[in-house]
Design a protein around this motif. Structure first.
Motif, mmCIF file in Angstrom:
data_model
loop_
_atom_site.group_PDB
_atom_site.id
_atom_site.type_symbol
_atom_site.label_atom_id
_atom_site.label_comp_id
_atom_site.label_asym_id
_atom_site.label_seq_id
_atom_site.Cartn_x
_atom_site.Cartn_y
_atom_site.Cartn_z
ATOM 1 N N PHE A 38 82.529 76.364 7.474
ATOM 2 C CA PHE A 38 82.701 76.712 8.875
ATOM 3 C C PHE A 38 81.836 77.913 9.270
ATOM 4 O O PHE A 38 81.180 77.900 10.314
ATOM 5 C CB PHE A 38 84.176 77.009 9.168
ATOM 6 C CG PHE A 38 84.426 77.488 10.565
ATOM 7 C CD1 PHE A 38 84.383 76.595 11.630
ATOM 8 C CD2 PHE A 38 84.686 78.816 10.819
ATOM 9 C CE1 PHE A 38 84.606 77.031 12.933
ATOM 10 C CE2 PHE A 38 84.907 79.267 12.110
ATOM 11 C CZ PHE A 38 84.859 78.362 13.173
ATOM 12 N N ILE A 39 81.833 78.942 8.433
ATOM 13 C CA ILE A 39 81.047 80.147 8.739
ATOM 14 C C ILE A 39 79.562 79.799 8.799
ATOM 15 O O ILE A 39 78.851 80.238 9.709
ATOM 16 C CB ILE A 39 81.308 81.252 7.689
ATOM 17 C CG1 ILE A 39 82.756 81.733 7.763
ATOM 18 C CG2 ILE A 39 80.315 82.398 7.831
ATOM 19 C CD1 ILE A 39 83.159 82.411 9.049
ATOM 20 N N ALA A 40 79.081 79.018 7.849
ATOM 21 C CA ALA A 40 77.665 78.616 7.876
ATOM 22 C C ALA A 40 77.377 77.795 9.123
ATOM 23 O O ALA A 40 76.370 77.997 9.806
ATOM 24 C CB ALA A 40 77.316 77.830 6.615
ATOM 25 N N HIS A 41 78.269 76.875 9.434
ATOM 26 C CA HIS A 41 78.078 76.019 10.610
ATOM 27 C C HIS A 41 77.997 76.850 11.890
ATOM 28 O O HIS A 41 77.051 76.718 12.675
ATOM 29 C CB HIS A 41 79.213 74.999 10.694
ATOM 30 C CG HIS A 41 79.250 74.239 11.967
ATOM 31 N ND1 HIS A 41 78.276 73.331 12.319
ATOM 32 C CD2 HIS A 41 80.119 74.264 12.990
ATOM 33 C CE1 HIS A 41 78.554 72.830 13.504
ATOM 34 N NE2 HIS A 41 79.678 73.380 13.929
ATOM 35 N N VAL A 42 78.957 77.710 12.123
ATOM 36 C CA VAL A 42 78.970 78.508 13.345
ATOM 37 C C VAL A 42 77.804 79.506 13.354
ATOM 38 O O VAL A 42 77.145 79.696 14.371
ATOM 39 C CB VAL A 42 80.321 79.229 13.525
ATOM 40 C CG1 VAL A 42 80.288 80.212 14.677
ATOM 41 C CG2 VAL A 42 81.423 78.215 13.725
ATOM 42 N N GLY A 43 77.537 80.108 12.206
ATOM 43 C CA GLY A 43 76.447 81.072 12.131
ATOM 44 C C GLY A 43 75.082 80.463 12.421
ATOM 45 O O GLY A 43 74.250 81.070 13.092
ATOM 46 N N PHE A 44 74.835 79.267 11.947
ATOM 47 C CA PHE A 44 73.535 78.627 12.146
ATOM 48 C C PHE A 44 73.438 77.858 13.457
ATOM 49 O O PHE A 44 72.358 77.711 14.009
ATOM 50 C CB PHE A 44 73.213 77.681 10.989
ATOM 51 C CG PHE A 44 72.897 78.381 9.703
ATOM 52 C CD1 PHE A 44 71.998 79.424 9.655
ATOM 53 C CD2 PHE A 44 73.497 77.978 8.523
ATOM 54 C CE1 PHE A 44 71.700 80.072 8.467
ATOM 55 C CE2 PHE A 44 73.210 78.609 7.324
ATOM 56 C CZ PHE A 44 72.314 79.664 7.303
ATOM 57 N N THR A 45 74.552 77.317 13.956
ATOM 58 C CA THR A 45 74.446 76.407 15.099
ATOM 59 C C THR A 45 75.027 76.941 16.400
ATOM 60 O O THR A 45 74.707 76.406 17.455
ATOM 61 C CB THR A 45 75.143 75.062 14.800
ATOM 62 O OG1 THR A 45 76.552 75.279 14.673
ATOM 63 C CG2 THR A 45 74.591 74.409 13.554
ATOM 64 N N GLY A 46 75.869 77.953 16.344
ATOM 65 C CA GLY A 46 76.581 78.395 17.539
ATOM 66 C C GLY A 46 75.694 78.668 18.736
ATOM 67 O O GLY A 46 75.823 78.041 19.789
ATOM 68 N N VAL A 47 74.776 79.604 18.612
ATOM 69 C CA VAL A 47 73.898 79.967 19.727
ATOM 70 C C VAL A 47 72.930 78.830 20.026
ATOM 71 O O VAL A 47 72.660 78.521 21.193
ATOM 72 C CB VAL A 47 73.144 81.276 19.412
ATOM 73 C CG1 VAL A 47 72.096 81.580 20.472
ATOM 74 C CG2 VAL A 47 74.137 82.429 19.281
ATOM 75 N N ARG A 48 72.428 78.177 19.002
ATOM 76 C CA ARG A 48 71.484 77.070 19.214
ATOM 77 C C ARG A 48 72.123 75.925 20.004
ATOM 78 O O ARG A 48 71.484 75.304 20.838
ATOM 79 C CB ARG A 48 70.971 76.556 17.871
ATOM 80 C CG ARG A 48 69.943 77.440 17.262
ATOM 81 C CD ARG A 48 69.540 76.955 15.856
ATOM 82 N NE ARG A 48 68.525 77.818 15.323
ATOM 83 C CZ ARG A 48 68.749 79.037 14.841
ATOM 84 N NH1 ARG A 48 69.976 79.508 14.823
ATOM 85 N NH2 ARG A 48 67.773 79.778 14.388
#
Length: 182
Positions: A38-48
């Motif tokens: 989840f952390i990797a997902h949100v960290g890499f994709t959230g703003v994008r």
């Protein structure tokens, strides 16, 4: 997000069995694996994700979501057979990380969005924060405190770890403010 994640992942694996009892160690490991994804997902994709929606390119998001779904469907059964429940959640977390990195690549190729990661000093501080959290969680675990009081106590090492990162982020923010003012 990455700093919070480093501390939260270090804490969650201990917090669940301290709260619910030692029979729930597998639940703590499961929580740590899922939180990592989840952390990797949100960290890499959230703003994008917000960006591609705002500029009218939702197809990029749909492509990485499709990759995640297909890879998860393909890998879940073999990993479940190999590693049980940890295999199932590992498939979800691992394919989520792979799909998120694919989304970063798609956004770089299609829109020129770079991947900006913290500098080496920040990673050392994040490792220190996670290490302090783990050491504190081990101390709580060895104290034998359980139930709700134990759960509350497991929050203390995580708060110390987050404090380490807060000091580092505040210094970095001051440095950025100084650069901006000159």
């Amino acid at each position: 997000m990455l700093g919070f994640g480093a501390v939260a992942i270090a804490a969650i694996g201990f917090s669940v069995p301290v709260w619910l009892g030692h029979r729930y160690v597998l639940s703590g490991v499961t929580a740590a694996v899922l939180l990592t994804g989840f952390i990797a997902h949100v960290g890499f994709t959230g703003v994008r994700t917000c960006y591609v929606r705002a500029i009218g390119r939702p197809g990029l998001e749909a492509r990485y979501s499709t990759v995640w779904t297909v890879c998860n469907a393909i890998s879940t059964v073999p990993l479940a057979l190999a590693a049980g429940m940890i295999g199932v959640v590992g498939a979800t977390a691992g394919t989520g990380i792979i799909a998120s990195l694919y989304f970063v690549w798609l956004c770089k190729r299609a829109e020129g969005l770079p991947l900006i990661l913290p500098d080496g000093r920040w990673w050392i501080l994040a490792a220190a924060a996670a290490s302090v959290t783990v050491a504190g969680e081990l101390a709580v675990l060895s104290a034998g405190v359980g139930g709700f009081p134990g759960l509350v106590l497991t929050g203390v090492p995580a708060l110390v770890g987050l404090g380490i990162l807060a000091v580092a982020d505040r210094r970095r923010a001051r440095g950025i403010a100084l650069l901006a003012s000159t």
